[in-house]
Scaffold this motif. Structure first.
Motif, PDB file in Angstrom:
ATOM      1  N   CYS A   1     -69.789  53.695 -21.868  1.00  0.00           N
ATOM      2  CA  CYS A   1     -70.752  52.835 -22.572  1.00  0.00           C
ATOM      3  C   CYS A   1     -71.319  51.772 -21.631  1.00  0.00           C
ATOM      4  CB  CYS A   1     -70.094  52.119 -23.749  1.00  0.00           C
ATOM      5  SG  CYS A   1     -69.354  53.214 -24.945  1.00  0.00           S
ATOM      6  N   GLY A   2     -70.717  51.572 -20.478  1.00  0.00           N
ATOM      7  CA  GLY A   2     -71.152  50.514 -19.566  1.00  0.00           C
ATOM      8  C   GLY A   2     -72.380  50.920 -18.763  1.00  0.00           C
ATOM      9  N   MET A   3     -72.837  49.996 -17.933  1.00  0.00           N
ATOM     10  CA  MET A   3     -74.048  50.268 -17.148  1.00  0.00           C
ATOM     11  C   MET A   3     -73.849  51.461 -16.202  1.00  0.00           C
ATOM     12  SD  MET A   3     -75.680  47.700 -14.442  1.00  0.00           S
ATOM     13  CE  MET A   3     -77.016  48.113 -13.404  1.00  0.00           C
ATOM     14  N   VAL A   4     -72.731  51.455 -15.481  1.00  0.00           N
ATOM     15  CA  VAL A   4     -72.482  52.528 -14.512  1.00  0.00           C
ATOM     16  C   VAL A   4     -72.062  53.811 -15.239  1.00  0.00           C
ATOM     17  CG1 VAL A   4     -70.928  53.248 -12.653  1.00  0.00           C
ATOM     18  CG2 VAL A   4     -71.928  50.953 -12.626  1.00  0.00           C
ATOM     19  N   GLY A   5     -71.130  53.686 -16.175  1.00  0.00           N
ATOM     20  CA  GLY A   5     -70.641  54.870 -16.881  1.00  0.00           C
ATOM     21  C   GLY A   5     -71.746  55.588 -17.638  1.00  0.00           C
TER      22      GLY A   5
ATOM     23  N   VAL B   1     -65.564  43.380 -15.620  1.00  0.00           N
ATOM     24  CA  VAL B   1     -66.473  42.885 -14.576  1.00  0.00           C
ATOM     25  C   VAL B   1     -67.084  41.549 -15.024  1.00  0.00           C
ATOM     26  CG1 VAL B   1     -67.041  45.221 -13.794  1.00  0.00           C
ATOM     27  CG2 VAL B   1     -68.528  44.112 -15.422  1.00  0.00           C
TER      28      VAL B   1
ATOM     29  N   ILE C   1     -55.977  48.957 -16.121  1.00  0.00           N
ATOM     30  CA  ILE C   1     -56.930  50.043 -16.432  1.00  0.00           C
ATOM     31  C   ILE C   1     -56.826  51.147 -15.375  1.00  0.00           C
ATOM     32  CG2 ILE C   1     -59.401  50.635 -16.505  1.00  0.00           C
ATOM     33  CD1 ILE C   1     -59.865  47.808 -17.756  1.00  0.00           C
TER      34      ILE C   1
ATOM     35  N   LEU D   1     -64.405  53.892  -8.832  1.00  0.00           N
ATOM     36  CA  LEU D   1     -65.543  53.040  -8.443  1.00  0.00           C
ATOM     37  C   LEU D   1     -65.099  51.606  -8.216  1.00  0.00           C
ATOM     38  CD1 LEU D   1     -68.091  54.560 -10.919  1.00  0.00           C
ATOM     39  CD2 LEU D   1     -68.318  54.582  -8.443  1.00  0.00           C
TER      40      LEU D   1
ATOM     41  N   TYR E   1     -60.237  40.064  -8.278  1.00  0.00           N
ATOM     42  CA  TYR E   1     -60.964  41.295  -8.638  1.00  0.00           C
ATOM     43  C   TYR E   1     -60.927  42.265  -7.453  1.00  0.00           C
ATOM     44  CZ  TYR E   1     -64.850  44.223 -10.233  1.00  0.00           C
ATOM     45  OH  TYR E   1     -65.625  45.281 -10.630  1.00  0.00           O
TER      46      TYR E   1
ATOM     47  N   LYS F   1     -59.236  46.084  -7.007  1.00  0.00           N
ATOM     48  CA  LYS F   1     -59.997  47.258  -6.555  1.00  0.00           C
ATOM     49  C   LYS F   1     -59.362  47.880  -5.308  1.00  0.00           C
ATOM     50  CE  LYS F   1     -63.319  47.492  -9.558  1.00  0.00           C
ATOM     51  NZ  LYS F   1     -63.370  48.645 -10.446  1.00  0.00           N
TER      52      LYS F   1
ATOM     53  N   THR G   1     -73.161  49.202  -3.672  1.00  0.00           N
ATOM     54  CA  THR G   1     -73.742  47.891  -3.417  1.00  0.00           C
ATOM     55  C   THR G   1     -74.156  47.266  -4.755  1.00  0.00           C
ATOM     56  OG1 THR G   1     -75.398  46.764  -2.096  1.00  0.00           O
ATOM     57  CG2 THR G   1     -76.100  48.826  -3.122  1.00  0.00           C
ATOM     58  N   ASN G   2     -74.942  46.188  -4.744  1.00  0.00           N
ATOM     59  CA  ASN G   2     -75.433  45.586  -6.000  1.00  0.00           C
ATOM     60  C   ASN G   2     -76.261  46.612  -6.765  1.00  0.00           C
ATOM     61  OD1 ASN G   2     -74.619  42.810  -5.280  1.00  0.00           O
ATOM     62  ND2 ASN G   2     -76.172  43.069  -3.698  1.00  0.00           N
ATOM     63  N   LEU G   3     -75.952  46.757  -8.053  1.00  0.00           N
ATOM     64  CA  LEU G   3     -76.664  47.750  -8.864  1.00  0.00           C
ATOM     65  C   LEU G   3     -77.578  47.060  -9.862  1.00  0.00           C
ATOM     66  CD1 LEU G   3     -73.539  49.961  -9.626  1.00  0.00           C
ATOM     67  CD2 LEU G   3     -75.367  50.484  -8.000  1.00  0.00           C
TER      68      LEU G   3
ATOM     69  N   LYS H   1     -76.865  43.067 -23.674  1.00  0.00           N
ATOM     70  CA  LYS H   1     -75.451  42.697 -23.789  1.00  0.00           C
ATOM     71  C   LYS H   1     -75.296  41.194 -23.936  1.00  0.00           C
ATOM     72  CE  LYS H   1     -73.854  46.328 -20.774  1.00  0.00           C
ATOM     73  NZ  LYS H   1     -73.503  46.591 -19.404  1.00  0.00           N
TER      74      LYS H   1
ATOM     75  N   LYS I   1     -69.591  38.938 -22.849  1.00  0.00           N
ATOM     76  CA  LYS I   1     -68.387  39.426 -23.518  1.00  0.00           C
ATOM     77  C   LYS I   1     -67.119  38.796 -22.936  1.00  0.00           C
ATOM     78  CE  LYS I   1     -69.635  43.848 -22.899  1.00  0.00           C
ATOM     79  NZ  LYS I   1     -69.465  45.274 -22.832  1.00  0.00           N
TER      80      LYS I   1
HETATM   81  N1  NAP Z   1     -72.944  46.340 -12.021  1.00  0.00           N
HETATM   82  C1  NAP Z   1     -72.920  46.287 -10.702  1.00  0.00           C
HETATM   83  O1  NAP Z   1     -73.812  45.699 -10.056  1.00  0.00           O
HETATM   84  C2  NAP Z   1     -71.831  46.973  -9.941  1.00  0.00           C
HETATM   85  C3  NAP Z   1     -71.931  46.975  -8.552  1.00  0.00           C
HETATM   86  C4  NAP Z   1     -70.954  47.589  -7.830  1.00  0.00           C
HETATM   87  C5  NAP Z   1     -69.878  48.188  -8.473  1.00  0.00           C
HETATM   88  N2  NAP Z   1     -69.796  48.195  -9.824  1.00  0.00           N
HETATM   89  C6  NAP Z   1     -68.599  48.817 -10.421  1.00  0.00           C
HETATM   90  O2  NAP Z   1     -68.892  49.735 -11.441  1.00  0.00           O
HETATM   91  C7  NAP Z   1     -67.869  49.724 -12.438  1.00  0.00           C
HETATM   92  C8  NAP Z   1     -68.484  49.562 -13.812  1.00  0.00           C
HETATM   93  O3  NAP Z   1     -69.270  48.393 -13.841  1.00  0.00           O
HETATM   94  P1  NAP Z   1     -70.427  48.148 -14.930  1.00  0.00           P
HETATM   95  O4  NAP Z   1     -71.416  47.243 -14.309  1.00  0.00           O
HETATM   96  O5  NAP Z   1     -70.848  49.441 -15.518  1.00  0.00           O
HETATM   97  O6  NAP Z   1     -69.607  47.312 -16.036  1.00  0.00           O
HETATM   98  P2  NAP Z   1     -69.872  47.244 -17.632  1.00  0.00           P
HETATM   99  O7  NAP Z   1     -71.272  47.519 -17.958  1.00  0.00           O
HETATM  100  O8  NAP Z   1     -69.249  45.955 -18.071  1.00  0.00           O
HETATM  101  O9  NAP Z   1     -68.974  48.441 -18.193  1.00  0.00           O
HETATM  102  C9  NAP Z   1     -67.583  48.409 -18.110  1.00  0.00           C
HETATM  103  C10 NAP Z   1     -67.016  49.464 -19.031  1.00  0.00           C
HETATM  104  O10 NAP Z   1     -65.594  49.373 -18.958  1.00  0.00           O
HETATM  105  C11 NAP Z   1     -65.082  49.584 -20.257  1.00  0.00           C
HETATM  106  N3  NAP Z   1     -63.804  48.877 -20.419  1.00  0.00           N
HETATM  107  C12 NAP Z   1     -63.473  47.622 -20.029  1.00  0.00           C
HETATM  108  N4  NAP Z   1     -62.210  47.330 -20.413  1.00  0.00           N
HETATM  109  C13 NAP Z   1     -61.739  48.429 -21.068  1.00  0.00           C
HETATM  110  C14 NAP Z   1     -60.505  48.754 -21.710  1.00  0.00           C
HETATM  111  N5  NAP Z   1     -59.487  47.869 -21.737  1.00  0.00           N
HETATM  112  N6  NAP Z   1     -60.386  49.967 -22.282  1.00  0.00           N
HETATM  113  C15 NAP Z   1     -61.409  50.852 -22.268  1.00  0.00           C
HETATM  114  N7  NAP Z   1     -62.582  50.621 -21.660  1.00  0.00           N
HETATM  115  C16 NAP Z   1     -62.755  49.415 -21.074  1.00  0.00           C
HETATM  116  C17 NAP Z   1     -66.089  49.012 -21.223  1.00  0.00           C
HETATM  117  O11 NAP Z   1     -65.980  49.721 -22.435  1.00  0.00           O
HETATM  118  P3  NAP Z   1     -66.579  49.175 -23.843  1.00  0.00           P
HETATM  119  O12 NAP Z   1     -68.040  48.929 -23.596  1.00  0.00           O
HETATM  120  O13 NAP Z   1     -66.319  50.287 -24.795  1.00  0.00           O
HETATM  121  O14 NAP Z   1     -65.827  47.910 -24.148  1.00  0.00           O
HETATM  122  C18 NAP Z   1     -67.414  49.301 -20.489  1.00  0.00           C
HETATM  123  O15 NAP Z   1     -67.954  50.516 -20.937  1.00  0.00           O
HETATM  124  C19 NAP Z   1     -66.904  48.586 -12.054  1.00  0.00           C
HETATM  125  O16 NAP Z   1     -65.792  49.133 -11.396  1.00  0.00           O
HETATM  126  C20 NAP Z   1     -67.704  47.758 -11.072  1.00  0.00           C
HETATM  127  O17 NAP Z   1     -66.894  47.163 -10.076  1.00  0.00           O
HETATM  128  C21 NAP Z   1     -70.743  47.594 -10.590  1.00  0.00           C
END
Ligand code: NAP
Length: 317
Positions: A13-17, A67, A87, A106, A137, A141, A165-167, A312, A315
């Motif tokens: 449900c997250g940005m990356v997933g 995050v 996790i 990731l 954090y 990782k 990198t930054n997404l 969003k 949270k």
């Molecule tokens: N955004 C960036 O710029 C960026 C850059 C580099 C790397 N990343 C990496 O990409 C990964 C995902 O980041 P994102 O930006 O997609 O974050 P996000 O949008 O906050 O999504 C995080 C996801 O993790 C799930 N989650 C968190 N705690 C949980 C738990 N206890 N049980 C089950 N699910 C859980 C959340 O599920 P629910 O929504 O269902 O609560 C959500 O879907 C991270 O490892 C981050 O380090 C992100």
């Protein structure tokens, strides 16, 4: 890879997933599993083990994490360390014990030392101290990377870590209290335009440089790592190029159509002068980004306009 292979996308449900989910669907993968945190709390080891026993996924992508921005990391270091370790430990160890052959972990560029030379190479991991504001954090990782590396080394399984990198892109966080630079700028310029405000104030001097990757391009890197056996255990994922924050701001202002002035508030911190990834290792494996910054920003702004109900909230509190 067999298009019917059962793939579990943790954090779908997250940005990356959600981008990984779209990327897999668009390539014809049909046997995908996703669970929200309400359906499956990944911090609970028993729930995760029961899930693996029942579903028996053949490949896992770990895009689930706690995050947050600088402030949240500073105020809640224990949660960033412990929740992320819980996790990823449950996901990685559960996958290993259930004979999952392929695992993509990731992380992010904050795993590298604060004063590492630029561009950041994978070899710089653990060569010096981390940035103190997100040390917890980053440490979580790093333990995930080491767990996957050990499983690959000791047991020959294909457990690989990708460091984006930054997404930016669809499903980003546009809450000004906790958002990253691109969604924050989109929101500020958009609100200035609709409210006829001439000036927009942005943080810092605007002279520092950053690298940005459209999140759907990261998804293609994840699919690439799923479909190919990469020899290494750790790969940076980015564009390999950076822009000044001023150039970024002007590009976003132009896309949004705001006509006024930008004020740079130099009393606010700039952060590190430059943060650029060396992406030569993953390029040598046959992956490259596709979406240029301006094109990705246009797509992101369109998504912002069409999905105001999906933005969003903060949270973390
Ligand atoms: N955004 C960036 O710029 C960026 C850059 C580099 C790397 N990343 C990496 O990409 C990964 C995902 O980041 P994102 O930006 O997609 O974050 P996000 O949008 O906050 O999504 C995080 C996801 O993790 C799930 N989650 C968190 N705690 C949980 C738990 N206890 N049980 C089950 N699910 C859980 C959340 O599920 P629910 O929504 O269902 O609560 C959500 O879907 C991270 O490892 C981050 O380090 C992100």
């Amino acid at each position: 890879m067999d298009k019917n292979k059962k793939i579990y996308v943790a954090g779908h449900c997250g940005m990356v997933g959600s981008a990984v989910w779209r990327g897999l669907k668009s390539k014809g993968y049909s046997n995908l599993i996703g669970k929200s945190s309400r359906e499956l709390n990944l911090r609970n080891q028993k729930e995760v083990n029961d899930f693996y026993n029942l579903e028996k996924p053949e490949a896992v992508v770990d895009a689930a994490a706690k995050v947050g921005g600088i402030l949240a990391n500073k105020d809640y270091p224990y949660q960033f360390l412990m929740e992320n370790m819980q996790i990823q430990n449950n996901l990685i160890d559960g996958a290993f014990k259930n004979s999952v052959e392929k695992f993509i972990f990731l992380g992010s560029s904050c795993i590298y030392p604060k004063f590492a030379p630029q561009p950041l190479k994978e070899d710089y991991l653990l060569t010096d101290s981390l940035e103190p504001t997100n040390e917890c954090y980053a440490l979580a990782k790093i333990t995930g990377i080491k767990a996957c590396e050990s499983i690959k080394k000791q047991f020959g399984k294909d457990y690989v870590s990708l460091m984006p990198t930054n997404l930016y892109g669809y499903n980003d966080n546009f809450d000004l209290k906790s958002s990253h630079v691109i969604p924050a700028m989109i929101r500020k310029f958009h609100e200035a335009k609709v409210n006829n405000h001439n000036t927009v104030t942005l943080w810092g001097s605007g002279t520092v440089k950053r690298e940005f990757l459209f999140v759907d391009d990261l998804a293609t890197a994840v699919v690439h790592a799923l479909e190919n056996k990469l020899p290494g255990h750790l790969y940076n994922v980015g564009t390999g190029t950076d822009v000044t924050i001023k150039t970024l701001a002007k590009t976003i202002q132009k896309i949004i159509g705001h006509k006024g002035n930008i004020i740079w508030d130099s009393s606010k911190p700039d952060g590190t002068p430059r943060k650029l990834m060396d992406v030569s290792k993953i390029i040598a494996m046959g992956w490259r980004y596709k979406t240029e910054l301006e094109q990705g920003l246009k797509k992101t702004y369109d998504w912002f306009l069409n999905n105001s109900h999906n933005h969003k909230e903060n949270k973390l509190n």
